[in-house]
Design a protein around this motif. Sequence first.
Motif, PDB file in Angstrom:
ATOM      1  N   LYS A  58       0.816  -1.719  -0.051  1.00 50.71           N
ATOM      2  CA  LYS A  58       0.106   0.196   0.049  1.00 50.71           C
ATOM      3  C   LYS A  58       0.892   1.319   0.104  1.00 50.71           C
ATOM      4  N   TYR A  59       1.729   1.265   1.045  1.00 52.37           N
ATOM      5  CA  TYR A  59       2.688   2.467   0.913  1.00 52.37           C
ATOM      6  C   TYR A  59       3.488   3.216   0.282  1.00 52.37           C
ATOM      7  N   PHE A  60       3.732   1.425  -1.106  1.00 50.01           N
ATOM      8  CA  PHE A  60       4.259   2.295  -1.855  1.00 50.01           C
ATOM      9  C   PHE A  60       4.009   2.792  -3.179  1.00 50.01           C
ATOM     10  N   GLN A  61       2.434   2.380  -3.140  1.00 50.98           N
ATOM     11  CA  GLN A  61       1.915   2.809  -4.445  1.00 50.98           C
ATOM     12  C   GLN A  61       0.734   4.219  -4.234  1.00 50.98           C
ATOM     13  N   THR A  62       1.140   4.081  -2.326  1.00 45.81           N
ATOM     14  CA  THR A  62       1.048   5.527  -1.982  1.00 45.81           C
ATOM     15  C   THR A  62       1.734   6.698  -2.699  1.00 45.81           C
ATOM     16  N   PHE A  63       3.217   6.412  -2.436  1.00 42.92           N
ATOM     17  CA  PHE A  63       4.332   6.792  -2.906  1.00 42.92           C
ATOM     18  C   PHE A  63       4.708   6.722  -4.346  1.00 42.92           C
TER      19      PHE A  63
END
Length: 300
Positions: A58-63
Motif C-alpha cells: 500500500k505505501y509503495f503505491q501511495t508513494f
Amino acid sequence: MKSTLAYIGKHYQIYLIIIPAVIYFFIFNYLPMLGLSLAFQDYSFSKGMFFSPWVGFKYFQTFFDYFNFGTIIWNTLVISFYKLVLFFPIPIIFAIMLNEIRNKYFKQAIQTIFYLPYFISWVVAITIFQQFLSLDGLLNQIRQSLGLEAIYFMNDPAYFYPIMFISYVWKMTGWSAIIYLAAISSIDPELFEAAKVDGAGKFNQIWHITIPSLVPIASVLFILSLSSLLQAGWEHIYLIRTPGNMSVSDILDTYVIQQGFSNGQIGYATAVSLFQSLIGLLFVVISNMIIKRKSEISVF
C-alpha cells in the motif's frame, strides 16, 4: 564439514578475535533490518511491530502515486550527480597535486587546511555559508559597495546547486583524498625512475603511471558510491533548504524525515527508505557487472 571444523579448531584464536566484530554488525546492522517489515505494516506505537496490521504494498503505491514523486526523484538524482560524478575526480586531482609538493612544511599546511573542514559538523559548515551569503553578509556588502543590489542567495533556487556543490567540495575534498594519497604512496618508485630515464616529463609520469595505478581503487570506490545514488545526504540538504529553493531542494532523504518524524508516518517513511536502498543495490550490482566484464575489478 569435518575439515572446516578442524581448520576452525586449529586457528580458533583468529575466530575469537573477530567475534566482537560479528556481534557488533549483528546488533547494529542485521538486527535493525527487522524494522523493514514496517514498510508493509500500518504501524501503531500502541500495537508495536509484531501486532500492527499488514497492508502489503500500500505505501509503495501511495508513494508512486504522490503528485510530487517525479520532482523528488529528479532533485535527488541531480544532487547525486553533483556529489557522485562531478565531485568524484576532485579528490583524485587534489591527491596528485598534493603528492607533487616537495616542501614538507607547505605540504603539511595544505593538508591541514583541506582536512579540517571534514571535522566540522554540517551545522557549523552551513552556518558559515549562511553568514557569508546572507543579505548583510560579506558577499552582499561587496556587491553593495559596487552599486549592485543585495541578493538572498540561500533563498534563490538559481544559486542552490552552486552553494550545495561548493560547500560539499569544501568539506569533503581533503578527507576523500586520503585513500588516493595512500594508493599513490604505494606505487613503486622505480617506475618513476624508469620513466625519467626514458625522458618522460612530470605530466607524462602522472598520466601513464600515477593515474593508471589509481584506476582500480577509484573504480571500486565509484561502484560502492552508487549505492547512495538516491541518498543525496539529508543533513547537508536539509540545512540549506529554504521556502524559496524548495522546488530544487526537496529530495527523498528530506521527504523520509518529514514523513517519519514530522507526520508520524513511520510505515510510509520506511517504505520510501526501502525503495531508496533497493535502487542503490540495483545500481551497485549492474555497475559491478559492467566493470567486471570490462576489467578484472570487482567488489563482489
